[in-house]
Design a protein around this motif. Sequence first.
Motif, PDB file in Angstrom:
ATOM      1  N   ALA A  13      40.823  29.399  44.970  1.00 52.41           N
ATOM      2  CA  ALA A  13      39.664  28.507  44.903  1.00 52.41           C
ATOM      3  C   ALA A  13      39.739  27.557  43.715  1.00 52.41           C
ATOM      4  CB  ALA A  13      38.380  29.330  44.832  1.00 52.41           C
ATOM      5  N   LEU A  14      40.500  27.945  42.690  1.00 56.80           N
ATOM      6  CA  LEU A  14      40.629  27.114  41.483  1.00 56.80           C
ATOM      7  C   LEU A  14      41.767  26.096  41.596  1.00 56.80           C
ATOM      8  CD1 LEU A  14      40.106  29.847  38.732  1.00 56.80           C
ATOM      9  CD2 LEU A  14      38.476  28.090  39.450  1.00 56.80           C
ATOM     10  N   LEU A  15      42.522  26.124  42.694  1.00 59.81           N
ATOM     11  CA  LEU A  15      43.679  25.243  42.820  1.00 59.81           C
ATOM     12  C   LEU A  15      43.351  23.763  42.637  1.00 59.81           C
ATOM     13  CD1 LEU A  15      46.650  24.751  43.390  1.00 59.81           C
ATOM     14  CD2 LEU A  15      46.145  24.869  45.841  1.00 59.81           C
ATOM     15  N   PRO A  16      42.304  23.228  43.270  1.00 59.46           N
ATOM     16  CA  PRO A  16      41.999  21.803  43.049  1.00 59.46           C
ATOM     17  C   PRO A  16      41.751  21.474  41.577  1.00 59.46           C
ATOM     18  CG  PRO A  16      40.782  22.636  44.938  1.00 59.46           C
ATOM     19  CD  PRO A  16      41.376  23.825  44.262  1.00 59.46           C
ATOM     20  N   PHE A  17      41.124  22.401  40.859  1.00 59.63           N
ATOM     21  CA  PHE A  17      40.842  22.160  39.445  1.00 59.63           C
ATOM     22  C   PHE A  17      42.128  22.197  38.622  1.00 59.63           C
ATOM     23  CE2 PHE A  17      37.089  24.059  41.376  1.00 59.63           C
ATOM     24  CZ  PHE A  17      36.110  23.149  41.020  1.00 59.63           C
ATOM     25  N   ARG A  18      43.033  23.136  38.937  1.00 62.65           N
ATOM     26  CA  ARG A  18      44.322  23.171  38.239  1.00 62.65           C
ATOM     27  C   ARG A  18      45.132  21.917  38.532  1.00 62.65           C
ATOM     28  NH1 ARG A  18      44.554  28.399  40.122  1.00 62.65           N
ATOM     29  NH2 ARG A  18      46.217  27.861  41.587  1.00 62.65           N
ATOM     30  N   THR A  19      45.019  21.436  39.773  1.00 60.12           N
ATOM     31  CA  THR A  19      45.747  20.224  40.153  1.00 60.12           C
ATOM     32  C   THR A  19      45.271  19.028  39.339  1.00 60.12           C
ATOM     33  OG1 THR A  19      46.044  21.073  42.413  1.00 60.12           O
ATOM     34  CG2 THR A  19      46.353  18.712  42.076  1.00 60.12           C
ATOM     35  N   VAL A  20      43.959  18.898  39.177  1.00 55.98           N
ATOM     36  CA  VAL A  20      43.406  17.807  38.372  1.00 55.98           C
ATOM     37  C   VAL A  20      43.848  17.945  36.920  1.00 55.98           C
ATOM     38  CG1 VAL A  20      41.279  16.788  37.466  1.00 55.98           C
ATOM     39  CG2 VAL A  20      41.435  17.434  39.877  1.00 55.98           C
ATOM     40  N   ALA A  21      43.804  19.178  36.394  1.00 55.41           N
ATOM     41  CA  ALA A  21      44.232  19.399  35.005  1.00 55.41           C
ATOM     42  C   ALA A  21      45.705  19.057  34.821  1.00 55.41           C
ATOM     43  CB  ALA A  21      43.965  20.850  34.610  1.00 55.41           C
ATOM     44  N   ASN A  22      46.544  19.433  35.784  1.00 51.94           N
ATOM     45  CA  ASN A  22      47.965  19.089  35.703  1.00 51.94           C
ATOM     46  C   ASN A  22      48.175  17.587  35.798  1.00 51.94           C
ATOM     47  OD1 ASN A  22      48.765  21.737  35.482  1.00 51.94           O
ATOM     48  ND2 ASN A  22      49.306  21.974  37.646  1.00 51.94           N
ATOM     49  N   LEU A  23      47.381  16.951  36.647  1.00 54.56           N
ATOM     50  CA  LEU A  23      47.488  15.503  36.827  1.00 54.56           C
ATOM     51  C   LEU A  23      47.208  14.781  35.511  1.00 54.56           C
ATOM     52  CD1 LEU A  23      47.909  13.356  39.086  1.00 54.56           C
ATOM     53  CD2 LEU A  23      45.422  13.317  39.341  1.00 54.56           C
ATOM     54  N   TRP A  24      46.159  15.218  34.813  1.00 52.56           N
ATOM     55  CA  TRP A  24      45.813  14.592  33.531  1.00 52.56           C
ATOM     56  C   TRP A  24      46.890  14.873  32.484  1.00 52.56           C
ATOM     57  CZ3 TRP A  24      44.986  16.233  28.550  1.00 52.56           C
ATOM     58  CH2 TRP A  24      44.365  15.335  27.699  1.00 52.56           C
ATOM     59  N   THR A  25      47.346  16.115  32.390  1.00 49.99           N
ATOM     60  CA  THR A  25      48.331  16.481  31.368  1.00 49.99           C
ATOM     61  C   THR A  25      49.665  15.797  31.610  1.00 49.99           C
ATOM     62  OG1 THR A  25      47.261  18.653  31.251  1.00 49.99           O
ATOM     63  CG2 THR A  25      49.399  18.428  30.162  1.00 49.99           C
ATOM     64  N   ALA A  26      50.047  15.663  32.876  1.00 49.83           N
ATOM     65  CA  ALA A  26      51.344  15.059  33.202  1.00 49.83           C
ATOM     66  C   ALA A  26      51.437  13.605  32.771  1.00 49.83           C
ATOM     67  CB  ALA A  26      51.606  15.182  34.699  1.00 49.83           C
ATOM     68  N   ASN A  88      51.883   7.200  48.675  1.00 50.93           N
ATOM     69  CA  ASN A  88      52.189   6.772  47.307  1.00 50.93           C
ATOM     70  C   ASN A  88      51.227   7.414  46.304  1.00 50.93           C
ATOM     71  OD1 ASN A  88      54.311   5.138  48.140  1.00 50.93           O
ATOM     72  ND2 ASN A  88      53.001   3.331  48.401  1.00 50.93           N
ATOM     73  N   LEU A  89      49.960   7.521  46.717  1.00 51.77           N
ATOM     74  CA  LEU A  89      48.960   8.137  45.834  1.00 51.77           C
ATOM     75  C   LEU A  89      49.283   9.619  45.624  1.00 51.77           C
ATOM     76  CD1 LEU A  89      46.351   7.206  44.383  1.00 51.77           C
ATOM     77  CD2 LEU A  89      45.068   8.102  46.333  1.00 51.77           C
ATOM     78  N   CYS A  90      49.617  10.305  46.700  1.00 50.14           N
ATOM     79  CA  CYS A  90      49.924  11.735  46.601  1.00 50.14           C
ATOM     80  C   CYS A  90      51.224  11.993  45.852  1.00 50.14           C
ATOM     81  CB  CYS A  90      50.000  12.358  47.990  1.00 50.14           C
ATOM     82  SG  CYS A  90      48.388  12.529  48.809  1.00 50.14           S
ATOM     83  N   ALA A  91      52.088  10.976  45.771  1.00 50.87           N
ATOM     84  CA  ALA A  91      53.335  11.144  45.026  1.00 50.87           C
ATOM     85  C   ALA A  91      53.053  11.447  43.555  1.00 50.87           C
ATOM     86  CB  ALA A  91      54.199   9.890  45.148  1.00 50.87           C
ATOM     87  N   SER A  96      53.238  15.374  39.192  1.00 56.06           N
ATOM     88  CA  SER A  96      52.495  16.117  38.171  1.00 56.06           C
ATOM     89  C   SER A  96      52.664  17.621  38.348  1.00 56.06           C
ATOM     90  CB  SER A  96      51.016  15.736  38.187  1.00 56.06           C
ATOM     91  OG  SER A  96      50.376  16.202  39.359  1.00 56.06           O
ATOM     92  N   GLU A  97      52.694  18.097  39.604  1.00 55.71           N
ATOM     93  CA  GLU A  97      52.906  19.527  39.856  1.00 55.71           C
ATOM     94  C   GLU A  97      54.311  19.944  39.432  1.00 55.71           C
ATOM     95  OE1 GLU A  97      50.460  21.899  41.193  1.00 55.71           O
ATOM     96  OE2 GLU A  97      49.516  20.187  40.203  1.00 55.71           O
ATOM     97  N   ARG A  98      55.286  19.080  39.677  1.00 57.00           N
ATOM     98  CA  ARG A  98      56.654  19.375  39.256  1.00 57.00           C
ATOM     99  C   ARG A  98      56.739  19.439  37.730  1.00 57.00           C
ATOM    100  NH1 ARG A  98      59.182  15.113  41.315  1.00 57.00           N
ATOM    101  NH2 ARG A  98      59.268  16.102  43.365  1.00 57.00           N
TER     102      ARG A  98
END
Length: 337
Positions: A13-26, A88-91, A96-98
Motif C-alpha cells: 500500500a505504501l508503494l506509490p509513496f515510495r515511488t514519489v520519494a524515489n522520484l524526488w531523490t533521484a 516518456n513521462l513514465c520513463a 528513478s526506480e533503477r
Amino acid sequence: NKEKLWLDSVRPALLPFRTVANLWTACFFGNDLPQENYEALIELLDIHPDKIRPWNSAEEFQNIVTEALKKGSLTLRKREFDINQLKNLCAFLIRSERSGKERRFFHWELEFPEVFFNDDGTTRESPGFDVVIGNPPWGAEFDDEAKEFNRVAFAPIVVRMVDSFMFFVHHAQALTRSGGCEGQIVPSPFLLQGDVKKLRRHLLESSFTAIVNLGDGVFGANVTAPCCIFVLANQSCDPNKQVVRVADLTQTSVSEKAVKVRTDFEYQNIPQSFYLSTHNFAFITKGFQATPVVKKAQAVGQPLAECIDGEIQRGIWADYNDAFLVTDAVRRSKQLE
C-alpha cells in the motif's frame, strides 16, 4: 503474523509513496525532472493505481497506464498526454526506480510508518524513535553526485571538509522523537575539529548527558583513528543547569577502558554552557583546571585569526595521541583509511 501482515498488506500500500520519494531523490542523481513533468507524475501516481489495478514496479505501472489509454489521451495538470507522451513521462519513473535500487534509497518514514504516523495517517504528536544508537561509517567515499546531494541535504552543518559520520549523527537526531535519546561512537575529530563546529553547535540545542574521549585502540590495532562516545536527549535545556558527564580515557589502556567508562569517579560534571563558550564549540574532555587562564587570555589578548589574512584550517592540536607516520606501502598493505 505481524511481519506477514506488513509484507502482504502494508508495504504494498505504501508503494506509490515510495515511488514519489524515489522520484524526488533521484533528481539529485542524474534524473533531472522538469517541475511540470514532476507534477504530472504525482497526479498520475495519485489517481491511477487504485482505478486500474495494483502494480509492483515502474515498468508494470507504465504498461498498465499505456494499455488502458490505447484509444485515447489523459489530462494531467491541465495538459493532454497521448500514449507516447505517457511513455516518456513514465520513463522518469523507471530511471528513478533503477537509481533507487542502485543507490539503495531508504525512506525512514515509509519503512517505519508506525514510528512517525498514527493509524489514520496523521503525523504522531512526537514522531521518531525512542532511542537511536549508532556506530556510523567514518571516512566513506562518495561520488560527485552523492557529494552534491549531501551538501544540499546537510547544508546547515557543512563547513569545509566533511566526513560521513557527520551526516549520520545529524540525521539520527532528526529521527529521534522529542525527549528521546541518541548515542553514537564516532571518531575523535568530532570533539575538536573546526570543520565539525556547525554540527556541534546544532547538537548543543539538545541536552547532552555524556561525552567520553576513548582514544585509540577501541576497534583493534589496524584502526588508527581515536574515537569518542556522546549521549544526548533530544530536548532543549537550560545550558547553565544541564550537567554533562565528561571523561577522558585517552591515556587508559585498552583493556581498562570498558571498565572505567562505567566508573563514576572517572567523570567530571561540566555545565553544558561551558561548551557554548569554547572556541568552535569544542568538546574539551580534559584540562578544565586551565579554564580560568584561557578565559583571562581571551579577555586581554587578540585572536590569531584577527592578525592574519585568510582562514586558519587547524590551530593547536589538543589531543595527546602519539604522532605516527604511515607510508603509502604500509597503508595499502594494512588497508588503513
